[in-house]
Design a protein around this motif. Structure first.
Motif, PDB file in Angstrom:
ATOM      1  N   GLY A  88     -10.900  -4.869  12.730  1.00  0.00           N
ATOM      2  CA  GLY A  88     -10.224  -6.127  12.443  1.00  0.00           C
ATOM      3  C   GLY A  88     -10.493  -6.672  11.059  1.00  0.00           C
TER       4      GLY A  88
ATOM      5  N   LEU B 204     -10.354  -6.859   7.112  1.00  0.00           N
ATOM      6  CA  LEU B 204      -9.360  -6.451   6.117  1.00  0.00           C
ATOM      7  C   LEU B 204     -10.057  -6.041   4.827  1.00  0.00           C
ATOM      8  CD1 LEU B 204      -6.634  -9.212   6.620  1.00  0.00           C
ATOM      9  CD2 LEU B 204      -6.744  -6.937   7.625  1.00  0.00           C
TER      10      LEU B 204
ATOM     11  N   GLU C  81      -6.932  -2.071   7.043  1.00  0.00           N
ATOM     12  CA  GLU C  81      -7.585  -2.752   8.162  1.00  0.00           C
ATOM     13  C   GLU C  81      -8.536  -1.774   8.842  1.00  0.00           C
ATOM     14  OE1 GLU C  81      -6.545  -4.804  12.505  1.00  0.00           O
ATOM     15  OE2 GLU C  81      -4.970  -4.603  10.989  1.00  0.00           O
TER      16      GLU C  81
ATOM     17  N   ALA D  79     -10.530   3.098   8.385  1.00  0.00           N
ATOM     18  CA  ALA D  79      -9.548   2.049   8.103  1.00  0.00           C
ATOM     19  C   ALA D  79      -8.176   2.686   7.945  1.00  0.00           C
ATOM     20  CB  ALA D  79      -9.927   1.281   6.836  1.00  0.00           C
TER      21      ALA D  79
ATOM     22  N   LEU E 235      -2.382  -0.364   5.044  1.00  0.00           N
ATOM     23  CA  LEU E 235      -1.262  -1.182   5.502  1.00  0.00           C
ATOM     24  C   LEU E 235      -0.056  -1.061   4.583  1.00  0.00           C
ATOM     25  CD1 LEU E 235      -3.201  -4.392   6.581  1.00  0.00           C
ATOM     26  CD2 LEU E 235      -2.638  -2.357   7.925  1.00  0.00           C
TER      27      LEU E 235
ATOM     28  N   ARG F 143     -11.232 -11.587   7.393  1.00  0.00           N
ATOM     29  CA  ARG F 143     -10.565 -11.268   8.650  1.00  0.00           C
ATOM     30  C   ARG F 143      -9.309 -12.129   8.762  1.00  0.00           C
ATOM     31  NH1 ARG F 143     -14.062  -8.677  12.321  1.00  0.00           N
ATOM     32  NH2 ARG F 143     -12.539  -9.103  13.943  1.00  0.00           N
TER      33      ARG F 143
ATOM     34  N   ARG G 202      -0.155  -5.884  15.159  1.00  0.00           N
ATOM     35  CA  ARG G 202      -0.499  -7.259  14.810  1.00  0.00           C
ATOM     36  C   ARG G 202       0.699  -8.191  14.972  1.00  0.00           C
ATOM     37  NH1 ARG G 202      -4.511  -9.913  11.764  1.00  0.00           N
ATOM     38  NH2 ARG G 202      -5.623  -7.947  11.530  1.00  0.00           N
TER      39      ARG G 202
END
Length: 456
Positions: A58, A60, A73, A84, A87, A103, A242
């Motif tokens: 969770g 970032l 993430e 990770a 994104l 976060r 998300r």
């Protein structure tokens, strides 16, 4: 294949040096803030391995890349290394620094969201300026205890004749629209958004084509009470997951204020697909049809967040579209998992769509488990009589077409066949033409109400 960008010996030596420095500083009575950056040691597609940071899922990150920094993430860890997922697309060099940026586990809430379209991170994508909401709620919500959930007892008119008469929705119900591709799910969903009179409507468009998202938003017309979360298919898997979580969080926030919220999510299947990508990338073993446990386990976690809240008096009436891969309504694990936790399902079939019927609802395969508590006995009896006639017409359609059945052999079938055209007219409703529930019930009772609905 994962490519190691730093030798393991060098990484181990770096960790040992950091540990020695920390012990030395501690002995001297010095206290430093936690390390805010690490080093990328492997890069495989969208999966990054980062060493030197101690964080959990969770968090970032911002990774050095050729061009703008690459957002990522954390989805898990192996030993001392974080896993990770990027994104966005980008090119990462060996030894790139990965910086913790915090976060994103809070979601903005307030009337400022209404009439706006945002992405999975809550950033506006409608060119209407920033959103300045003072309040916020947790991304993963606060579970409502089972005894704090109110019963579903109030009917919710939708303007769709087949649903209002035969599959009546209730305030706080969770129902699925199950179908293959290209049979009218999105169009029916749009009619539901326009037809249901809720205090707030939250729409999550997850994993859809960009063209469909823009068309859906444009088709809403006056949308002052609608909040849209749009996450197209080309976004990274964590963002698609998300987006679904954000939609539930916003809906829960308004429910906590006592509002009746209509939540529409298109589609639950693509959210499960996104979680499958995340789970497999983190090394989770695949299960049924390649779905790891986390992918199918996400479905009840999302669905159970909807419903009625006895404490606030608010409710989330949720409509989840479920895409049946290959029109498989039996063996598809996502369809099976969704049906097990939803309060009913509306099945759309390609055969009915090919006949030109809209909505292409197969009423015999659909069910609303809360309808009995939301309608009066006369309505229930008329709906049951309609369903019996419709089932007889479908079951004997080929027999009658071949001339293998002669009128007079079965009075009940004769009556049903005499009403075949009325049944088709009742179930067919052009898009964008809502009908008041009172008118729908009057039409239903006029033909299938007692004593007309009684079998001879």
């Amino acid at each position: 294949m994962s490519v190691e960008l730093l030798p393991r010996a060098h990484a181990a030596a770096a960790r040992a040096a950091v540990a020695a420095a920390v012990l030395k500083d501690a002995a001297a009575g010095l206290v430093f803030p936690p390390v805010e950056s690490g080093v990328v040691t492997a890069f495989d597609g969208l999966l990054l391995t980062v060493e030197g940071l101690a964080d959990g899922p969770g968090v970032l990150l911002e990774v050095e890349a050729e061009g703008p920094p690459l957002p990522a993430e954390v989805i898990g860890f192996r030993r001392d290394a974080l896993l990770a997922m990027a994104l966005a697309r980008g090119s990462v060099r060996p030894g790139a620094r990965a910086r913790r940026v915090g976060r994103a586990d809070r979601v903005a809430l307030g009337p400022e969201l209404l009439g706006r379209v945002v992405d999975a991170m809550g950033r506006p994508v409608d060119s209407a300026g920033p959103i300045r909401a003072a309040a916020s709620v947790p991304l993963d919500g606060r579970p409502v205890a089972p005894l704090d959930r109110a019963e579903v007892r109030e009917a919710v008119p939708t303007g769709v004749r087949a649903i209002d008469a035969l599959l009546t929705l209730g305030r706080g119900q969770r129902i699925g629209l199950i179908a293959g591709t290209g049979v009218g799910k999105s169009t029916l969903m749009q009619d539901l958004v326009r037809g249901v009179r809720a205090d707030v409507t939250v729409v999550a468009l997850v994993g859809e084509r960009g063209r469909e998202i823009s068309g859906f938003v444009a088709g809403l017309g006056e949308a002052s009470r609608v909040h849209v979360i749009a996450v197209p298919a080309d976004e990274a898997a964590p963002l698609r997951v998300r987006g679904a979580r954000r939609a539930l969080a916003v809906a829960e926030g308004f429910r906590g204020q006592g509002a009746h919220v209509l939540l529409v999510m298109d589609s639950l299947t693509r959210v499960a697909h996104a979680q499958r990508e995340v789970g497999l990338a983190a090394g989770e073993p695949p299960g049924q049809r390649g779905y790891p446990a986390s992918a199918l386990g996400l479905i009840p976690r999302l669905v159970e967040r909807a419903g009625c809240d006895r404490r606030s008096g608010g409710a989330i009436t949720a409509v989840f579209t479920v895409l049946a891969d290959g029109d498989d309504l039996v063996a598809d694990p996502v369809v099976d998992a969704a049906r097990g936790v939803l309060d009913g399902h509306i099945v759309l079939t390609r055969e009915l769509a090919a006949r030109g019927r809209f909505p292409a609802i197969d009423t015999s395969a659909s069910v609303s488990r809360t309808m009995a508590a939301c309608v009066d006995p006369a309505h229930r009896a008329a709906a049951a009589a309609f369903q019996r006639d419709a089932a007889l017409v479908e079951a004997n359609r080929d027999l009658v077409a071949m001339g293998a059945y002669a009128a007079g052999q079965d009075p009940v079938l004769d009556r049903a066949m005499a009403r075949a055209s009325l049944i088709e007219q009742f179930l067919t409703q052009p898009p964008g033409t809502p009908e008041p529930m009172e008118t729908t019930l009057a039409r239903l009772l006029a033909t299938w109400g007692e004593p007309a609905g009684e079998a001879p």
